[in-house]
Scaffold this motif. Sequence first.
Motif, short mmCIF file in Angstrom:
data_model
loop_
_atom_site.label_atom_id
_atom_site.label_comp_id
_atom_site.label_asym_id
_atom_site.label_seq_id
_atom_site.Cartn_x
_atom_site.Cartn_y
_atom_site.Cartn_z
N THR A 19 0.84 -1.21 0.00
CA THR A 19 0.00 0.00 0.00
C THR A 19 0.87 1.25 0.00
OG1 THR A 19 -1.71 -1.19 1.23
CG2 THR A 19 -1.84 1.21 1.25
N HIS A 20 1.90 1.24 0.82
CA HIS A 20 2.80 2.39 0.91
C HIS A 20 3.53 2.63 -0.41
CE1 HIS A 20 5.46 5.24 2.97
NE2 HIS A 20 6.45 4.68 2.31
N ALA A 21 4.05 1.56 -0.99
CA ALA A 21 4.76 1.69 -2.27
C ALA A 21 3.80 2.22 -3.35
CB ALA A 21 5.35 0.35 -2.70
N PHE A 22 2.57 1.75 -3.30
CA PHE A 22 1.58 2.19 -4.30
C PHE A 22 1.34 3.70 -4.24
CE2 PHE A 22 -2.90 3.18 -5.28
CZ PHE A 22 -2.93 2.81 -6.62
N ILE A 23 1.13 4.24 -3.05
CA ILE A 23 0.86 5.69 -2.99
C ILE A 23 2.10 6.51 -3.30
CG2 ILE A 23 -1.19 5.51 -1.50
CD1 ILE A 23 0.54 6.47 0.87
N GLU A 24 3.27 6.00 -2.94
CA GLU A 24 4.49 6.71 -3.32
C GLU A 24 4.67 6.70 -4.84
OE1 GLU A 24 7.53 6.50 0.51
OE2 GLU A 24 7.81 5.03 -1.09
N GLU A 25 4.49 5.55 -5.44
CA GLU A 25 4.76 5.42 -6.88
C GLU A 25 3.73 6.13 -7.75
OE1 GLU A 25 5.26 1.28 -7.89
OE2 GLU A 25 6.75 1.00 -6.30
N THR A 26 2.49 6.18 -7.28
CA THR A 26 1.47 6.79 -8.13
C THR A 26 1.32 8.30 -7.87
OG1 THR A 26 -0.27 6.15 -6.59
CG2 THR A 26 0.10 4.69 -8.45
N ILE A 27 1.67 8.75 -6.68
CA ILE A 27 1.44 10.17 -6.35
C ILE A 27 2.72 10.90 -5.96
CG2 ILE A 27 0.18 11.77 -4.81
CD1 ILE A 27 -2.01 9.50 -4.70
N PHE A 28 3.38 10.44 -4.92
CA PHE A 28 4.47 11.24 -4.35
C PHE A 28 5.71 11.30 -5.25
CE2 PHE A 28 8.00 12.16 -1.45
CZ PHE A 28 7.49 13.25 -0.76
N TYR A 29 6.15 10.15 -5.75
CA TYR A 29 7.37 10.13 -6.55
C TYR A 29 7.22 10.94 -7.85
CZ TYR A 29 9.57 6.30 -3.74
OH TYR A 29 10.14 5.53 -2.76
N PRO A 30 6.13 10.75 -8.61
CA PRO A 30 6.02 11.53 -9.85
C PRO A 30 6.00 13.04 -9.62
CG PRO A 30 4.41 9.74 -9.83
CD PRO A 30 5.02 9.79 -8.47
N VAL A 31 5.34 13.48 -8.54
CA VAL A 31 5.30 14.92 -8.24
C VAL A 31 6.70 15.41 -7.86
CG1 VAL A 31 4.44 16.64 -6.58
CG2 VAL A 31 2.86 14.98 -7.60
N ALA A 32 7.40 14.65 -7.03
CA ALA A 32 8.75 15.04 -6.62
C ALA A 32 9.66 15.14 -7.84
CB ALA A 32 9.31 14.04 -5.61
N ARG A 33 9.57 14.13 -8.69
CA ARG A 33 10.45 14.10 -9.86
C ARG A 33 10.18 15.29 -10.79
NH1 ARG A 33 11.39 8.97 -13.96
NH2 ARG A 33 12.91 10.03 -15.27
N ALA A 34 8.91 15.61 -10.97
CA ALA A 34 8.55 16.68 -11.91
C ALA A 34 8.78 18.07 -11.33
CB ALA A 34 7.08 16.52 -12.31
N GLU A 35 8.63 18.21 -10.01
CA GLU A 35 8.57 19.57 -9.46
C GLU A 35 9.73 19.96 -8.56
OE1 GLU A 35 4.69 20.32 -7.73
OE2 GLU A 35 3.72 19.12 -9.28
N VAL A 36 10.53 18.97 -8.14
CA VAL A 36 11.60 19.31 -7.21
C VAL A 36 12.97 19.05 -7.84
CG1 VAL A 36 12.52 18.96 -4.88
CG2 VAL A 36 10.06 18.64 -5.30
N PRO A 37 13.68 20.12 -8.17
CA PRO A 37 14.98 19.96 -8.82
C PRO A 37 15.93 19.12 -7.94
CG PRO A 37 14.31 22.27 -8.78
CD PRO A 37 13.34 21.52 -7.93
N GLY A 38 16.68 18.24 -8.59
CA GLY A 38 17.67 17.44 -7.87
C GLY A 38 17.14 16.14 -7.29
N THR A 39 15.87 15.81 -7.55
CA THR A 39 15.35 14.57 -6.95
C THR A 39 15.24 13.43 -7.96
OG1 THR A 39 13.10 15.32 -7.32
CG2 THR A 39 13.98 15.63 -5.12
N GLU A 40 15.44 13.71 -9.24
CA GLU A 40 15.19 12.67 -10.25
C GLU A 40 16.00 11.39 -9.97
OE1 GLU A 40 16.17 13.51 -14.40
OE2 GLU A 40 14.33 12.44 -14.92
N GLU A 41 17.28 11.58 -9.67
CA GLU A 41 18.14 10.41 -9.43
C GLU A 41 17.67 9.63 -8.19
OE1 GLU A 41 22.83 10.06 -8.83
OE2 GLU A 41 22.22 11.70 -10.16
N HIS A 42 17.28 10.37 -7.15
CA HIS A 42 16.78 9.71 -5.93
C HIS A 42 15.53 8.91 -6.22
CE1 HIS A 42 19.57 11.55 -3.14
NE2 HIS A 42 19.25 12.77 -3.55
#
Length: 158
Positions: A46-69
């Motif tokens: 459940t945790h991986a699902f919400i990170e992968e569908t919501i949190f990670y894509p937003v971080a990658r698109a909107e926060v500089p320097g997080t793509e590699e993480h």
Amino acid sequence: MDGIVLLKEDHKAVKRLFREFEKTHKTATAEAKRKLVDQILHELTTHAFIEETIFYPVARAEVPGTEEHVLESVEEHHVVAWLCSELKNLDPDDETFDAKVTVLIENVEHHIREEEDDWFPKVRQALGRNRLAELGERMEAAKPQAPADPLALRSARS
Ligand SMILES: [Fe+2]
Ligand SMILES: [Fe+2]
């Protein structure tokens, strides 16, 4: 709730279950181990699902320097998803069961440390309070849509 607070609460909850496994696995019945590990698998999926569908894509698109993480985190989810899938179908009396759970715990704890120490603080700073509150609401609402099968996670298939 603030999205990062929500994710950290999930981390705490699963770490509590890890400690319970470590305390009880030598004496617990197969049935009790099955129940505890199924709960761990449910929490992690459940945790991986919400990170992968919501949190990670937003971080990658909107926060500089997080793509590699984010890319590294998805690979860590990938490994964990496959371990979860093996454990889902493995008899708790099998001699490899406890060893697999131990490796799962090591992997997840390493992953949690990286999220909390290496890149969540950057996301907090960049997104701000209102945006994080909105993400928290979306993630809480998405939890019931998480798959039961860890291999249905995006990270398992990438
Ligand atoms: Fe994660
Ligand atoms: Fe996480």
